[in-house]
Write a protein that holds these residues in place. Structure first.
Motif: not given
Lengths: 302, 267
Positions: B115-138
């Protein structure tokens, strides 16, 4: 609620390619419904439509009384699904997958998953990429069963399972039915459906050809009986006029008679009773033949 | 960590991320350590001056005088060429994986059986991408701030922060593009192809426009130009550029949500 799945005029085209055509399907609450057809007939298409993975070109789908599209999230909370084309997160262990899916369901399914895994003889501590295809199939069953869903939608679930595990799986289906839950199971293996299902739907070239109860099919199933007599039958064939007899053959200079019967065999036995019978072999009613009568009614070319 | 799509996306990168961090840190340290050598080598200056201006421009140093300031030099390597490209490649690989990659591997059916919506998959994936990229930038930020005094880079903390926020947004924007193409098509090869083409186009057009005046109007569509035009490592935060990149990235994530929700899941 009388129907757990109801489709009305369900049609799916992939561009020009036919998936399913005008499918009117009803699966009743508390039953195991077998969905039978050769590969490419539209079984997987139908199941993926029910899960809202793909969208119909036309028609309506209700699952557990709700619209498959708009209420998909609520439906998926109550449904266990086993996909046909099975692929899994290879770097996870079995436990990882069970915990992950449990978390997505917002409930602790670890214990239930452990029980199912034990019944299927699956080691959850290993990495999925090290699993055999049979073990992947078992893990897929674990995730479908672990939250005790009201409706199981299973796409060829016994693929790659060895016979002992299949038997255990059939027992699990029996328990699901005993709990009042429902199962929609696709298969191209007829004896499997005969073993587990209450009713069957036959799909061919994207169209639902027939829906029958297993009991009715069994009653109609053809039985092949072979008599060997002490003395040859001379000029008369005692079975030709017997009700229910579809065909007869006299072999071995009149010593052997093969009779194909639909339904009860009592009249056939009585017809043979005047003679000395050395041996009698009955090949049990094969549902395959009952099905084939449907298949033959449908033109072979799509 | 495997509690959500967000957690799973990070979990899948947990080992790869370590290597990316080490790689970025090594790149930053080598670049910075090279500065004193470059500064004290008149021959190298002559060599660089002899290069075609177009080539220098691509690496962020059309103006030799700027290239020979610490900020200009570090910016040309770490923020105009190899640095952002590394972050972008990382972001695109995650953005592709979230939808198109999951479909390519055939695991999306199983995920969407929960029970996960497609919207949630995209948004949580995007949020994870931001966090991971932020680790490299940091990581980049940490190395620059740590080495800054030792190598006489004379970079201000604000400027380093500004450049890293900018480069992170640049990478996130391209990752969001991959997410959008994946959401629309569900095809991994198409997604990688389109995202790569946009990166290459944006990078070349930005560099070449520095020396080819006719390309100046086209330069304005390049995300690299948005990021670099204000020279954040020299001048500090360029908020209009940051807001523009963040808005485009958000828009692309919205397109990914819309695109993924309206179509069939690929097999």
């Amino acid at each position: 609620m009388d129907a757990v799945i109801r489709t009305t005029g369900l049609t799916k085209y992939y561009g020009e390619t036919r998936g399913v055509e005008s499918l009117d399907l009803e699966v009743r609450s508390g039953e195991v419904f077998g969905f039978i057809g050769p590969n490419g007939a539209g079984k997987t298409t139908t199941l993926r439509l029910l899960l809202d993975l793909i969208r119909p070109t036309r028609g309506r789908i209700e699952v557990l009384g709700q619209d498959a599209r708009t209420a998909s999230l609520a439906i998926r909370r109550r449904v266990g699904y086993l996909p046909g084309e099975l692929a899994m997160f290879a770097t996870m262990t079995g436990y990882d997958l069970v915990r992950f899916f449990g978390a997505l369901r917002g409930r602790d399914t670890a214990r239930a998953a452990g029980n199912v895994a034990e019944r299927l003889d699956l080691d959850l501590s290993r990495r999925i990429k090290d699993y055999s295809s049979g073990n992947r199939q078992k893990l897929a069953l674990v995730q479908a069963f672990m939250h005790d869903p009201e409706l199981l939608i299973l796409d060829e679930p016994t693929n790659a399972l060895d016979p002992l595990i299949q038997q255990e799986f059939y027992r699990m289906l029996d328990e699901v039915r005993d709990d009042g839950h429902s199962v929609f199971i696709s298969s191209h293996v007829l004896p499997e459906v005969e073993r587990v299902a209450d009713r069957v739907g036959i799909i061919r070239h994207g169209t639902l050809v027939a829906v029958e109860s297993i009991a009715d099919l069994k009653a109609r199933a053809l039985r092949r009986i072979e008599f060997r007599f002490a003395a040859p039958l001379t000029d008369v064939n005692p079975f030709t006029q017997v009700p229910g007899v579809k065909s007869t053959a006299i072999l071995d200079d009149g010593l052997v008679a093969q009779v194909v019967v639909e339904g009860p065999v009592d009249a056939v036995l009585k017809a043979a009773a005047g003679r000395e019978v050395v041996s009698l072999v009955s090949h049990d009613g094969d549902l395959e033949e009952a099905f084939l009568s449907y298949y033959q009614a449908v033109p072979d070319a799509p | 960590m495997l509690r959500s799509v967000f957690g799973k996306t990070i979990w899948e990168r947990r080992i790869g991320l370590v290597w990316w961090v080490l790689g970025i840190a090594a790149l930053a340290m080598l670049t910075v350590a090279f500065w004193p050598t470059l500064r004290d080598q008149p021959d190298l200056t002559e060599f660089l001056e002899s290069l075609p201006p177009g080539l220098l421009a691509l690496f962020g140093g059309a103006d030799i005088d700027v290239l020979f300031t610490p900020a200009g030099f570090v910016s040309s390597r770490l923020y105009a060429s190899i640095g952002p490209i590394m972050l972008i490649v990382f972001a695109i690989s995650i953005g592709t994986r979230v939808v198109a990659g999951e479909e390519d591997r055939g695991t999306m059916d199983l995920l969407l059986a929960q029970p996960v919506t497609r919207t949630r998959i995209v948004i949580e994936g995007a949020a994870a991408m931001v966090v991971l990229v932020a680790v490299l930038a940091a990581t980049l930020l940490a190395v620059l701030l740590a080495t800054n005094p030792a190598f006489d880079l004379e970079l201000t903390v604000t400027a380093v922060l500004a450049a890293n926020v900018g480069v992170m947004l640049l990478a996130v924007l391209h990752g969001a593009l991959a997410l959008a193409v994946g959401g629309l098509t569900g095809n991994r090869a198409v997604t990688l192809g389109v995202a790569t083409a946009v990166v290459v186009f944006g990078w070349f057009i930005n560099g070449l426009a520095e020396v080819v005046d006719q390309l100046k109007p086209a330069q304005r569509v390049s995300p690299f130009h948005w990021f670099l035009q204000g020279s954040p490592l020299t001048n500090g935060f360029d908020w209009p550029a940051n807001v523009l990149m963040a808005l485009v990235a958000t828009g692309l994530v919205a397109i990914a949500v819309w695109g993924f929700n309206r179509r069939d899941v690929a097999t």
